[in-house]
Design a protein around this motif. Structure first.
Motif, short mmCIF file in Angstrom:
data_model
loop_
_atom_site.label_atom_id
_atom_site.label_comp_id
_atom_site.label_asym_id
_atom_site.label_seq_id
_atom_site.Cartn_x
_atom_site.Cartn_y
_atom_site.Cartn_z
N GLY A 208 0.78 -1.23 0.00
CA GLY A 208 0.00 0.00 0.00
C GLY A 208 0.81 1.28 0.00
N VAL A 209 2.12 1.17 -0.24
CA VAL A 209 2.94 2.39 -0.19
C VAL A 209 2.66 3.27 -1.40
CG1 VAL A 209 4.95 1.51 -1.45
CG2 VAL A 209 5.28 3.19 0.39
N ASP A 210 2.75 4.58 -1.19
CA ASP A 210 2.54 5.55 -2.27
C ASP A 210 3.68 5.44 -3.28
OD1 ASP A 210 2.24 7.72 -3.89
OD2 ASP A 210 2.18 9.21 -2.28
N PRO A 211 3.36 5.12 -4.55
CA PRO A 211 4.44 4.95 -5.54
C PRO A 211 5.24 6.23 -5.79
CG PRO A 211 2.25 4.54 -6.52
CD PRO A 211 2.02 4.86 -5.10
N ALA A 212 4.68 7.38 -5.36
CA ALA A 212 5.39 8.64 -5.56
C ALA A 212 6.34 8.97 -4.41
CB ALA A 212 4.37 9.77 -5.73
N LEU A 213 6.53 8.00 -3.50
CA LEU A 213 7.41 8.20 -2.33
C LEU A 213 8.80 8.68 -2.76
CD1 LEU A 213 7.55 7.58 0.83
CD2 LEU A 213 8.67 5.46 0.16
N THR A 214 9.28 9.74 -2.13
CA THR A 214 10.64 10.20 -2.43
C THR A 214 11.58 9.70 -1.33
OG1 THR A 214 10.63 12.23 -1.13
CG2 THR A 214 9.63 12.33 -3.33
N ASP B 116 13.11 11.63 0.74
CA ASP B 116 13.16 12.64 1.79
C ASP B 116 12.89 11.95 3.13
OD1 ASP B 116 13.23 15.17 2.90
OD2 ASP B 116 11.05 15.41 2.75
N PRO B 117 13.83 12.04 4.12
CA PRO B 117 13.64 11.29 5.36
C PRO B 117 12.27 11.49 6.04
CG PRO B 117 15.88 12.07 5.25
CD PRO B 117 15.17 12.65 4.05
N PRO B 118 11.74 12.72 6.16
CA PRO B 118 10.41 12.84 6.77
C PRO B 118 9.33 12.06 6.01
CG PRO B 118 11.45 14.99 6.65
CD PRO B 118 12.32 14.05 5.88
N GLU B 119 9.45 11.99 4.70
CA GLU B 119 8.47 11.22 3.92
C GLU B 119 8.61 9.73 4.19
OE1 GLU B 119 7.35 11.18 -0.20
OE2 GLU B 119 7.91 13.30 -0.35
N LEU B 120 9.84 9.27 4.31
CA LEU B 120 10.07 7.85 4.62
C LEU B 120 9.50 7.52 5.99
CD1 LEU B 120 13.76 7.57 3.33
CD2 LEU B 120 11.72 6.64 2.22
N ALA B 121 9.71 8.43 6.95
CA ALA B 121 9.16 8.21 8.30
C ALA B 121 7.64 8.21 8.24
CB ALA B 121 9.66 9.29 9.25
N GLY B 122 7.06 9.09 7.44
CA GLY B 122 5.61 9.16 7.29
C GLY B 122 5.04 7.88 6.70
N ALA C 75 6.24 4.88 7.10
CA ALA C 75 6.24 3.88 8.18
C ALA C 75 5.08 4.14 9.14
CB ALA C 75 7.57 3.91 8.93
N ARG C 76 4.80 5.42 9.40
CA ARG C 76 3.70 5.76 10.30
C ARG C 76 2.37 5.22 9.77
NH1 ARG C 76 2.38 10.18 14.08
NH2 ARG C 76 0.16 10.63 13.92
N ARG C 77 2.11 5.48 8.50
CA ARG C 77 0.85 5.03 7.91
C ARG C 77 0.77 3.50 7.88
NH1 ARG C 77 1.92 9.43 4.96
NH2 ARG C 77 3.08 8.25 3.38
N TYR C 78 1.89 2.90 7.51
CA TYR C 78 1.93 1.45 7.35
C TYR C 78 1.62 0.73 8.67
CZ TYR C 78 4.07 -3.17 6.67
OH TYR C 78 4.32 -4.51 6.63
N LEU C 79 2.13 1.25 9.80
CA LEU C 79 2.02 0.51 11.05
C LEU C 79 0.83 0.90 11.91
CD1 LEU C 79 5.74 0.20 12.22
CD2 LEU C 79 4.21 -1.65 11.53
N ARG C 80 0.17 2.03 11.61
CA ARG C 80 -0.86 2.54 12.51
C ARG C 80 -1.94 1.50 12.81
NH1 ARG C 80 -2.39 7.38 15.52
NH2 ARG C 80 -0.19 7.86 15.54
#
Ligand code: SF4
Lengths: 474, 198
Positions: free
Chosen positions: A188-194, A196-202, A204-209
């Protein structure tokens, strides 16, 4: 006196304390990987700078180190009494205490506890003790899915990889590699993921919530277990620890017996030492402390598993027992010139770097990790960096004297490690090796000191870029 | 023989006759030191907490939450809350209900100047641990008399048996190239209202 009561090493055939190959053989792979070295070098340089700055802010850092060191020595000298006190206090506060003589017993206890709940999935906070005993593998074998929730552990788990650092198990991965792993493996990860460390952390946040909210059992380690109050403490950054310690109905904590701390007041020492030495912060974002069960707040079932798995064997060595003082800050890794070049995987154990070089061989028995005491140039940087003043170089020398190696190999391995710490020497040795084109399988044409090592081991292939070129490019 | 007896026996065997119990030198800084609120504000901000030094709590909370919805612990003083903001008081709320709130307001037990830390101890004005964990915004109201200079003073003030959460800035990670990046699982926004009543 009975033999059953003799201190025992961690058993073979279970856990992650023994590598498949010796340190020099495993290090060869790492030394030939320039991307790995760049990632490590970047990360350890960053952390050394951060840590140095916040340590310099404290006028009493040395006094705190001395107190931490003495507290640990006191703890070891009074271990039976402190552990029994901890058990008594945890029990009085509504927790249940279990004792595990080794990895097999600990894995069995945790697996049975989870089976009793009827759950088939557990959330986990990063814990060295559960990695050491290979709890995840034991759970999977029993049909239970362990979900690692620490970002770095998640990167390792999704990347089908092995941890390479105590604190940051994915230190060998840079941001673009992490992005690739997420894109490939994270449902379910956003294919447009860059990258950018905050985006990578975000991501993980969505994935595990949803997993946090729907999982009824958590497994954790502990940084401290306080004997006079029965309080357990977990030090973390991301809040995944708070999730695991707060949301589930059942919490199972696996703690090495050496993690007990005599009194509540002693936290004033360790809570100053650990974050500054570890992540280079004045304080880590979150520290959770709990005492047994609190009605209406957090898990209503709490189990504490006290783990030996070779620790008593370490304790039996008067010189080596200091290795049990370790608070797992990883400062010794971050300053080690050998670790910076080889990375954590070469050490073959969940405990890499200088602490791994003294702890793993003592936990397993020296014969199972005979090359590790040589994985050092004895430069002493680890001793200076250690917040509880563990004299790692002295223990290395002590262990070298016990290692079952022929004398020549001992000398050669020590010299090779010494050379790795000194780029000029290494370059000279290496250039000579390249020029001589005598790089036979046994490497006899190498100049000293590499020839000795190579004569008894396969030669570490010179990295494509010379060590010195790489050194300059830092 | 139980595993407990086995392990304790091994330890006694390992220690042998070395019964010497070393003393612990405590000549690091301990005891009360003057509190520097300016430094507290600086340290909080350094780890990306947003600090409001104000004489008026409800006004500040209104500004922070805007049109959002709040959850609060059962014992949070009612006069801290702006009357027009929708507020749900925690009374065994479900995780989903807590997650649905835009923010949570709590008090604190202690704050530490030197490290820029607040500590929650689950008192009635701070609530269950889950309350300050799930919403993405945590507003913490702090009074100057709760602030101490150092970690040893904070440890001495706290009650060990309570569930304690030490918070230093919003959720962060050092897992990507060992740099601190804000915003993983805990609240991504931490606002400290330092209430200096006139
Ligand atoms: S040996 Fe010392 S420096 Fe290394 S991880 Fe342990 S406490 Fe930290």
């Amino acid at each position: 006196m009975t033999f059953l009561g003799m201190p025992a090493h961690a058993p073979r055939g279970v856990g992650h304390l023994r590598g498949d190959e010796s340190f020099p053989a495993a290090a060869r792979t790492a030394l030939a990987n320039p991307q790995l070295r760049r990632n490590l070098q970047h990360a350890t340089t960053t952390i050394r700078g951060k840590s140095g700055r916040v340590i310099a802010e404290l006028p009493d850092w040395e006094e705190l180190r001395s107190a931490g060191s003495a507290l640990k020595a006191y703890t070891m000298a009074n271990l039976p009494r402190l552990l029994e006190q901890l058990e008594e206090k945890v029990t009085a506060a509504g927790g249940v205490v279990h004792w595990a003589a080794d990895a097999n017993e600990a894995n069995r206890i945790v697996t049975d506890l989870i089976k009793e709940t009827g759950e088939q999935r557990v959330i986990k906070i990063k814990s060295m003790a559960t990695q050491e005993i290979a709890l995840n593998e034991a759970l999977e074998a029993a049909g239970i899915t362990p979900v690692e929730t620490d970002l770095a552990e998640l990167i390792v788990q999704l990347g089908h990889d092995k941890p390479s650092h105590i604190l940051v198990p994915a230190i060998h991965r840079n941001r673009s590699e992490i992005r690739e792993i997420f894109l490939r493996e994270m449902p379910g990860v956003d294919p447009a993921l860059t990258d950018d460390p905050p985006e990578l952390a975000g991501a993980a946040r969505r994935y595990l919530r949803e997993t946090f909210l729907s999982t009824r059992v958590a497994v954790s380690g502990a940084n401290f277990g306080i004997a006079d109050t029965g309080t357990l403490a977990v030090v973390e950054s991301e809040g995944n620890g708070r999730m695991c310690l707060t949301l589930p109905d059942t919490l199972i904590t696996v703690m090495g017996i050496e993690k007990v701390v005599p009194s509540w007041q002693d936290l004033e020492v360790f809570l100053q030492l650990l974050p500054r030495a570890s992540t280079g912060e004045r304080m880590n974002p979150y520290t959770s402390m709990w005492t047994g069960v609190t009605p209406g707040d957090g898990p209503q079932n709490f189990h504490l598993v006290l783990l030996d798995n070779g620790r008593t064997a370490v304790l039996a060595d008067e010189v080596g027992r200091q290795a049990l003082h370790c608070i797992r800050c990883s400062a010794c890794l971050n300053v080690c010139p050998v670790y910076e070049r080889t990375g954590g995987h070469a050490y073959g154990s969940v405990y890499p770097g200088p602490i791994g070089a003294i702890l793993s061989p003592q936990l397993t028995g020296i014969e199972d990790n005979a090359s590790l005491p040589y994985a050092s140039s004895l430069c002493g940087a680890c001793f200076d960096a250690c917040p509880v003043k563990i004299d790692i170089p002295s223990i290395l020398v002590h262990l070298r004297n016990q290692a079952p190696h022929p004398r020549t190999e001992k000398a050669a391995m020590a010299a090779a490690a010494y050379t790795m710490d000194r780029p000029k020497l290494y370059e000279r040795a290496q250039r000579a090796a390249k020029l001589s084109k005598l790089l036979g399988k046994r490497g006899r044409g190498l100049p000293p000191p590499l020839n000795g090592w190579a004569a008894s081991r396969d030669l570490p292939a010179p990295p494509p870029e010379s060590f010195r070129d790489w050194w300059r490019g830092r | 023989m139980s595993s407990k007896e086995l392990i304790l026996g091994r330890i006694r065997q390992a220690l042998g006759s070395s019964t010497a119990s070393p003393g612990v030198p405590r000549d690091y800084r301990r005891g009360a030191a003057p509190v520097d609120l300016d430094l507290l504000v600086e340290r909080l901000a350094d780890y990306k907490a947003v600090v409001h030094r104000v004489p008026d709590v409800p006004d500040t909370i209104r500004t922070i939450i805007g049109a959002g919805r709040l959850v609060v612990p059962p014992g949070l003083p009612a006069d801290w809350l702006p009357p027009e903001v929708p507020v749900t008081r925690d009374d065994q709320l479900s995780a989903a209900e807590i997650s649905a709130a835009d923010g949570v307001v709590t008090a604190a037990a202690v704050a530490v100047v030197e490290t820029g830390t607040i500590v929650l101890d689950a008192s009635p004005d701070q609530g269950r641990r889950i309350l300050s964990l799930l919403p993405d915004l945590h507003i913490c109201v702090l009074r100057p008399e709760q602030v101490v200079a150092s970690v040893p003073e904070a440890v001495a003030r706290l009650t060990p048996g309570r569930p304690l959460t030490w918070i230093s800035g919003p959720s962060a990670t050092s897992d990507i190239e060992l740099n601190r990046v804000e915003g993983v699982h805990g609240p991504r926004n931490l606002h400290i209202v330092l209430w200096e009543s006139a």
